[in-house]
Design an enzyme around this catalytic site. Structure first.
Site: not given
Ligand code: PAF
Length: 287
Positions: A36-37, A150
């Protein structure tokens, strides 16, 4: 890739990059990097010449000492991942660099956006800690844009409000939720789930999918939609701390889904508190 520990070294490196004509992106993280990062890094890389990542487990946003103590710390691995994803500079300060002795300032974003959902569950200190550290990072790095995931939808709303209210000259970019193949939203906390807990946790994306599907099939009543999501969680023995349908900007609860609506869930699986969300009424690609 360079790693710096002080704000003055950070500013010096960024000034040199700017001097060479690069625009600057900042990705604030607490480390324990995952895909995700790295998706944030790729998004930042595509738009900016110089990508800075901060890695700092911010003590002021943890409202449970056990959660702070258990938060994974793996700087060497993080540095390797950051470099391979294309980060130019890591800012990894000690706590005293950001919170020196005598530190007495808190950035408080008021109103429903910090009081509801995570604010209600974790207490108001959580978003005070987030707003304070993010404003310090934005002031220190003065980036052109800062990238957030998000998954922490409320954090994005709070940061946008703070940036607008303080007049900070930075663009806030929210990137889509990154999911593992089984649908679980990627989170540094997932590493603390046993195999059995992980399979239980999958009820969270399933509940979001159930609510999305119900909206697509024409259900608009919020109570009915929430019941459907809660029932999916219950089938796996998961109790939501909240399963809410809210306006994506004000975070106020909506009685009916008539336009873009955020469906947000927080639930504990074992000791691990997980959050996830989906934007309803905004097309399937937003999931
Ligand atoms: O989302 C996070 O990892 C943190 O809340 C942030 C934005 C890095 C602030 O500590």
């Amino acid at each position: 890739m360079k790693i710096v520990r002080t704000v003055s070294e950070l500013r010096e490196a960024i000034a040199a990059a700017r001097g060479a004509g690069a625009s600057i992106a900042l990705i604030p993280t607490m480390g324990a990097l995952h895909e995700g990062h790295l998706s944030l890094v790729r998004a930042a890389r595509a738009e900016h010449g110089y990508v800075v990542m901060s890695i700092f487990v911010n003590p002021t946003q943890f409202t449970e000492a056990a959660d702070l103590a258990a938060y994974p710390r793996q700087e060497d691995r993080d540095a390797e991942l950051a470099e391979s994803a294309g980060v130019d500079l890591v800012f990894a300060p000690e706590a005293a660099e950001l919170y020196p002795a005598g530190f007495a300032t808190t950035v408080h974003v008021g109103g429903a956006i910090t009081e509801t959902l995570e604010g209600a569950g974790r207490g108001p200190a959580h978003f005070d800690g987030v707003a304070t550290v993010v404003s310090k990072l934005l002031i220190a790095a003065a980036p052109d844009a800062a990238y957030f995931g998000q998954k922490d939808a409320q954090q994005v709303v709070v940061v946008r409000r703070m940036v607008a209210d303080l007049g900070l000259p930075v663009r806030i970019v929210a990137c889509p939720i990154s999911r593992d193949d089984d649908g679980l939203a990627r989170s540094s906390r997932n590493t603390r789930l046993s195999a059995e807990q992980r399979s239980k946790a999958l009820a969270i994306p399933r509940a979001l999918a159930e609510v999305s599907e119900a909206v697509r099939s024409g259900v608009t009543d919020a109570t009915a939609l929430i019941e459907r999501g809660v029932a999916v969680l219950a089938q796996s023995g998961v109790t939501a701390e909240y399963l809410a349908l809210v306006d994506p900007d004000t975070l106020e609860a909506v009685p009916r889904v008539t336009g873009a609506t955020l469906c947000a869930i927080a639930a504990r699986v074992g000791e691990v508190r997980l959050i996830d969300n989906v934007l309803l009424g905004a097309g399937p690609e937003q999931r």
